[in-house]
Design a protein around this motif. Structure first.
Motif, short mmCIF file in Angstrom:
data_model
loop_
_atom_site.label_atom_id
_atom_site.label_comp_id
_atom_site.label_asym_id
_atom_site.label_seq_id
_atom_site.Cartn_x
_atom_site.Cartn_y
_atom_site.Cartn_z
N LEU A 95 7.05 -14.34 2.93
CA LEU A 95 7.09 -13.01 2.30
C LEU A 95 5.97 -12.87 1.27
N ALA A 96 5.76 -13.89 0.48
CA ALA A 96 4.69 -13.85 -0.52
C ALA A 96 3.32 -13.76 0.15
N GLN B 186 2.84 -10.19 1.39
CA GLN B 186 2.57 -9.30 0.26
C GLN B 186 1.15 -9.50 -0.27
N GLN B 187 0.68 -10.74 -0.28
CA GLN B 187 -0.67 -11.01 -0.74
C GLN B 187 -1.69 -10.41 0.22
N GLN C 63 -5.29 -3.61 0.67
CA GLN C 63 -5.32 -2.41 -0.16
C GLN C 63 -6.56 -2.43 -1.06
N THR D 256 13.28 -10.00 4.39
CA THR D 256 14.26 -9.80 3.32
C THR D 256 15.68 -9.82 3.88
N ALA E 177 -1.24 -7.83 2.15
CA ALA E 177 -1.18 -6.38 2.00
C ALA E 177 -1.96 -5.95 0.76
N ALA E 178 -1.83 -6.71 -0.32
CA ALA E 178 -2.56 -6.38 -1.54
C ALA E 178 -4.07 -6.52 -1.33
N THR F 80 8.18 -7.33 5.93
CA THR F 80 8.81 -7.60 4.64
C THR F 80 10.29 -7.27 4.69
N SER G 226 3.29 -4.63 7.80
CA SER G 226 3.63 -5.53 6.70
C SER G 226 4.91 -5.08 6.02
N VAL G 227 5.13 -3.77 5.97
CA VAL G 227 6.37 -3.25 5.39
C VAL G 227 7.56 -3.64 6.27
N GLU H 203 10.67 -17.09 1.88
CA GLU H 203 10.10 -16.54 0.65
C GLU H 203 8.59 -16.78 0.59
#
Length: 110
Positions: free
Chosen positions: A69-70, A73-74, A80, A27, A76-77, A23, A19-20, A66
Protein backbone atom coordinates in the motif's frame (compact mmCIF):
# COMPACT_ATOMS: atom_id res chain seq x y z
CA UNK A 1 -10.01 -24.07 12.92
CA UNK A 2 -9.62 -20.59 11.55
CA UNK A 3 -8.70 -20.39 7.92
CA UNK A 4 -6.46 -17.66 6.68
CA UNK A 5 -7.52 -16.22 3.41
CA UNK A 6 -5.86 -13.37 1.67
CA UNK A 7 -4.22 -12.72 -1.59
CA UNK A 8 -1.86 -10.01 -2.55
CA UNK A 9 -1.12 -8.95 -6.05
CA UNK A 10 1.91 -6.87 -6.79
CA UNK A 11 0.88 -4.93 -9.83
CA UNK A 12 1.73 -1.39 -10.64
CA UNK A 13 -0.90 0.85 -12.07
CA UNK A 14 -0.11 3.52 -14.61
CA UNK A 15 -3.22 5.56 -14.03
CA UNK A 16 -4.51 7.27 -10.94
CA UNK A 17 -7.79 5.39 -10.92
CA UNK A 18 -6.06 2.01 -10.86
CA UNK A 19 -3.95 3.08 -7.89
CA UNK A 20 -7.11 4.18 -6.10
CA UNK A 21 -8.79 0.84 -6.78
CA UNK A 22 -5.66 -1.05 -5.73
CA UNK A 23 -5.50 1.01 -2.54
CA UNK A 24 -9.14 0.23 -1.78
CA UNK A 25 -8.65 -3.47 -2.48
CA UNK A 26 -5.58 -3.72 -0.27
CA UNK A 27 -7.30 -1.78 2.49
CA UNK A 28 -10.22 -4.25 2.40
CA UNK A 29 -7.77 -7.15 2.62
CA UNK A 30 -6.04 -5.55 5.60
CA UNK A 31 -9.38 -5.03 7.36
CA UNK A 32 -10.37 -8.64 6.70
CA UNK A 33 -7.06 -9.89 8.12
CA UNK A 34 -7.42 -7.65 11.17
CA UNK A 35 -10.88 -9.12 11.78
CA UNK A 36 -9.41 -12.61 11.53
CA UNK A 37 -6.74 -11.60 14.00
CA UNK A 38 -9.39 -10.37 16.44
CA UNK A 39 -11.48 -13.53 16.08
CA UNK A 40 -8.42 -15.73 16.57
CA UNK A 41 -8.43 -15.10 20.32
CA UNK A 42 -12.00 -16.45 20.56
CA UNK A 43 -11.09 -19.67 18.76
CA UNK A 44 -11.44 -22.60 21.19
CA UNK A 45 -10.31 -25.46 18.93
CA UNK A 46 -6.72 -24.24 18.61
CA UNK A 47 -3.88 -24.65 21.03
CA UNK A 48 -1.94 -21.65 22.23
CA UNK A 49 0.95 -22.59 19.94
CA UNK A 50 -1.34 -22.82 16.91
CA UNK A 51 -2.91 -19.48 17.78
CA UNK A 52 0.51 -17.86 18.08
CA UNK A 53 1.58 -19.35 14.76
CA UNK A 54 -1.55 -18.13 12.98
CA UNK A 55 -1.27 -14.73 14.65
CA UNK A 56 2.28 -14.39 13.37
CA UNK A 57 1.22 -15.42 9.87
CA UNK A 58 -1.66 -12.94 9.79
CA UNK A 59 0.54 -10.15 11.11
CA UNK A 60 3.16 -10.83 8.45
CA UNK A 61 0.46 -10.75 5.74
CA UNK A 62 -0.78 -7.42 7.10
CA UNK A 63 2.77 -6.06 7.10
CA UNK A 64 3.26 -7.13 3.46
CA UNK A 65 -0.02 -5.53 2.41
CA UNK A 66 0.84 -2.31 4.25
CA UNK A 67 4.22 -2.21 2.47
CA UNK A 68 2.49 -2.75 -0.85
CA UNK A 69 0.00 0.00 0.00
CA UNK A 70 2.82 2.41 0.85
CA UNK A 71 4.54 1.58 -2.45
CA UNK A 72 1.37 2.27 -4.44
CA UNK A 73 0.84 5.56 -2.62
CA UNK A 74 4.45 6.57 -3.26
CA UNK A 75 4.11 5.75 -6.98
CA UNK A 76 0.90 7.77 -7.17
CA UNK A 77 2.60 10.73 -5.50
CA UNK A 78 5.54 10.51 -7.92
CA UNK A 79 3.20 10.38 -10.90
CA UNK A 80 1.34 13.39 -9.56
CA UNK A 81 4.60 15.31 -9.16
CA UNK A 82 5.67 14.37 -12.69
CA UNK A 83 2.38 15.52 -14.15
CA UNK A 84 2.57 18.82 -12.25
CA UNK A 85 6.13 19.36 -13.47
CA UNK A 86 5.08 18.64 -17.04
CA UNK A 87 2.13 21.03 -16.80
CA UNK A 88 4.14 23.93 -15.37
CA UNK A 89 7.29 23.29 -17.38
CA UNK A 90 6.53 25.80 -20.13
CA UNK A 91 4.45 23.42 -22.15
CA UNK A 92 1.89 26.12 -22.90
CA UNK A 93 1.55 26.77 -26.59
CA UNK A 94 1.46 30.34 -27.78
CA UNK A 95 -2.02 30.86 -29.15
CA UNK A 96 -1.70 34.48 -30.22
CA UNK A 97 -4.28 35.81 -27.77
CA UNK A 98 -3.05 35.73 -24.19
CA UNK A 99 0.34 34.30 -25.08
CA UNK A 100 1.38 36.10 -28.25
CA UNK A 101 3.31 34.44 -31.02
CA UNK A 102 6.13 36.22 -32.87
CA UNK A 103 3.63 37.42 -35.51
CA UNK A 104 1.05 38.66 -33.03
CA UNK A 105 3.38 40.37 -30.59
CA UNK A 106 2.98 44.12 -30.04
CA UNK A 107 5.80 46.37 -29.09
CA UNK A 108 4.39 49.43 -27.36
CA UNK A 109 6.65 52.37 -26.70
CA UNK A 110 5.48 55.40 -24.77
Amino acid sequence: MTTISGSSSASTGSTGSSSVSQTASITKQIIKLQDQLKSLSDEKSLTAEQKAEQQQMIESQIAMLEAQLAQIQQQAAEQQQESKAADSGGSKVADGVNRPTEKNKLDVYI
